[in-house]
Design a protein around this motif. Sequence first.
Motif, mmCIF file in Angstrom:
data_model
loop_
_atom_site.group_PDB
_atom_site.id
_atom_site.type_symbol
_atom_site.label_atom_id
_atom_site.label_comp_id
_atom_site.label_asym_id
_atom_site.label_seq_id
_atom_site.Cartn_x
_atom_site.Cartn_y
_atom_site.Cartn_z
ATOM 1 N N HIS A 67 15.600 -20.591 13.693
ATOM 2 C CA HIS A 67 16.709 -19.534 13.034
ATOM 3 C C HIS A 67 17.620 -19.215 14.071
ATOM 4 O O HIS A 67 17.187 -18.459 14.933
ATOM 5 C CB HIS A 67 15.944 -18.396 12.315
ATOM 6 C CG HIS A 67 16.886 -17.254 11.660
ATOM 7 N ND1 HIS A 67 17.460 -17.500 10.660
ATOM 8 C CD2 HIS A 67 17.303 -16.196 12.335
ATOM 9 C CE1 HIS A 67 18.351 -16.534 10.456
ATOM 10 N NE2 HIS A 67 18.106 -15.491 11.162
ATOM 11 N N HIS A 69 22.101 -18.390 14.849
ATOM 12 C CA HIS A 69 23.687 -18.350 14.458
ATOM 13 C C HIS A 69 24.420 -18.583 15.536
ATOM 14 O O HIS A 69 24.404 -17.950 16.181
ATOM 15 C CB HIS A 69 23.931 -16.805 14.108
ATOM 16 C CG HIS A 69 22.881 -16.142 13.181
ATOM 17 N ND1 HIS A 69 23.004 -16.253 11.846
ATOM 18 C CD2 HIS A 69 22.130 -15.250 13.176
ATOM 19 C CE1 HIS A 69 22.007 -15.533 11.104
ATOM 20 N NE2 HIS A 69 21.236 -14.951 11.916
ATOM 21 N N HIS A 231 17.790 -13.920 5.207
ATOM 22 C CA HIS A 231 17.098 -12.819 6.132
ATOM 23 C C HIS A 231 16.320 -12.171 4.855
ATOM 24 O O HIS A 231 16.609 -11.465 4.154
ATOM 25 C CB HIS A 231 18.047 -11.939 6.526
ATOM 26 C CG HIS A 231 18.864 -12.604 7.534
ATOM 27 N ND1 HIS A 231 20.120 -13.164 7.465
ATOM 28 C CD2 HIS A 231 18.698 -13.162 8.922
ATOM 29 C CE1 HIS A 231 20.670 -13.622 8.351
ATOM 30 N NE2 HIS A 231 19.659 -13.761 9.667
ATOM 31 N N HIS A 268 12.858 -13.223 9.593
ATOM 32 C CA HIS A 268 12.318 -11.911 10.061
ATOM 33 C C HIS A 268 10.974 -11.345 9.642
ATOM 34 O O HIS A 268 10.002 -11.407 10.226
ATOM 35 C CB HIS A 268 13.471 -10.972 10.051
ATOM 36 C CG HIS A 268 14.705 -11.258 10.949
ATOM 37 N ND1 HIS A 268 14.709 -11.225 12.109
ATOM 38 C CD2 HIS A 268 15.767 -11.755 10.566
ATOM 39 C CE1 HIS A 268 15.758 -11.723 12.655
ATOM 40 N NE2 HIS A 268 16.483 -11.864 11.618
ATOM 41 N N ASP A 319 17.801 -16.154 16.348
ATOM 42 C CA ASP A 319 18.712 -15.246 15.863
ATOM 43 C C ASP A 319 19.914 -15.110 16.658
ATOM 44 O O ASP A 319 20.598 -14.047 16.726
ATOM 45 C CB ASP A 319 17.950 -14.062 15.645
ATOM 46 C CG ASP A 319 18.632 -13.052 14.379
ATOM 47 O OD1 ASP A 319 19.109 -14.136 13.530
ATOM 48 O OD2 ASP A 319 18.453 -11.823 14.285
#
Length: 456
Positions: A67, A69, A231, A268, A319
Amino acid sequence: MTDILIGNGAVVTLGNDNRPIEQGAVLVHNDRIAVLGPDADLRQQHPDAQYVDANGGLIMPGFLCAHTHFYGAFARGMAIPGDPPRNFSEILERLWWRLDKLLTLEDTRASAEMCMADAIRHGTTCVVDHHASPNAIEGSLDVIAGAVEQAGIRACLAYEVSDRDGGSVTANGIIENERFIHSLGTARRQQAAAGMIAASYGLHASFALSPATLERCAAGGAAAGVGFHIHVAEDISDENDSIGQYAMRVADRLAANHILGPHSIAAHCVHVNSGEIGHLAETHTHSVHNPRSNMNNAVGRAPVEEMARAGVNVGLGNDGFSMNMLQEMKTAYLLHKLALADPRAMPGDLVLKMAFQHNARVMQSVFSPFSADFPQLGALSIGAAADLVLLDYLPPTPLSSDNFPWHLIFGIDGQHVNSTMVAGRWLMRNRQLLTVDEARIHARARELSQALWQRM
Ligand SMILES: [Zn+2]
């Protein structure tokens, strides 16, 4: 392609029959691992292979990130004006939702390129990204895919659908996901079939998705044959919103709306309760733990061991933090011990499993809809992907398969990675990046990030 024989190193296989081979070697044939064994034997059996000397260091599977970004890359070093944000909602409103609205396609490209260089440098060979650029949505996943293909790592992409910016932005996010997923069966078919690029259907979070949008996306994802990347209960405010509006907890709401499933990723899961953990387990939904981010946002401690005990596959992500997954592993190891005031919490072997075995399962489930013969990741075994790293780490104490997690946590770090290979191709050799121009990427990113900071 000439076979490559990588030898004169300690081969750490991980995987099901984890066994270090001292003075071992790995034979790479095309994009797969063909043979593993003692260096002397393999050199004799494969005299025509190109020999690569690991100089007595470690030969191990590439790191995986379930995961991230890429678009967050320009936030590095950025100061948020005014008083520091007091909670997660303020962090979103004052940093991330201001930054993502200003991203152009060029910024998205430069951010992805920065992350590619960072990933290769730290031996991260496969990543799952979740993108947002509400004012430059159309084509954003193509731009990222271009950067990924240039770099040569494996990546699964998604655009985060969100209702936070109004109806047309929601609609564009839906279109972007579905358009890109479709392109993996057409324009990008070859890369997708080779297991280099994949997509999941991106959703922001329960609190940013209306019932109508959830329903529309559930239908879109089902029609496309992919899972979702969302999420889940990152902050308590997500649970409070779902309970207040729908009288259901977040994962229960997502289960009721057919968002959970064996190809879906719930990032998460900090605030999920036992009922929600049950839903994640029953639906075989993957959870992804991001300890550095959770600590930074002060959102809480995810019940990782509870989820794992209930049968949930819990992987590890960053993240948006650096692509140095060893840092993420160290943080995971420490966070739970402190939070629970119990040194038995989060044992090293569970950290290792999350980072390799569990992440490999996440990758298998997101890539397999596009790649029928997607190889085993996170392990060096016959037929597994030739995705591996060489580390300049000479263990100062005995190294065995039993104690390897503690070498990773207490000894090895990103700076030990000297070479990175993905699908049988060197992306870095002796710390030289071979597929991307790091100096150009950094110069471009500095220019564009400065302009973006000024717009902010
Ligand atoms: Zn995230």
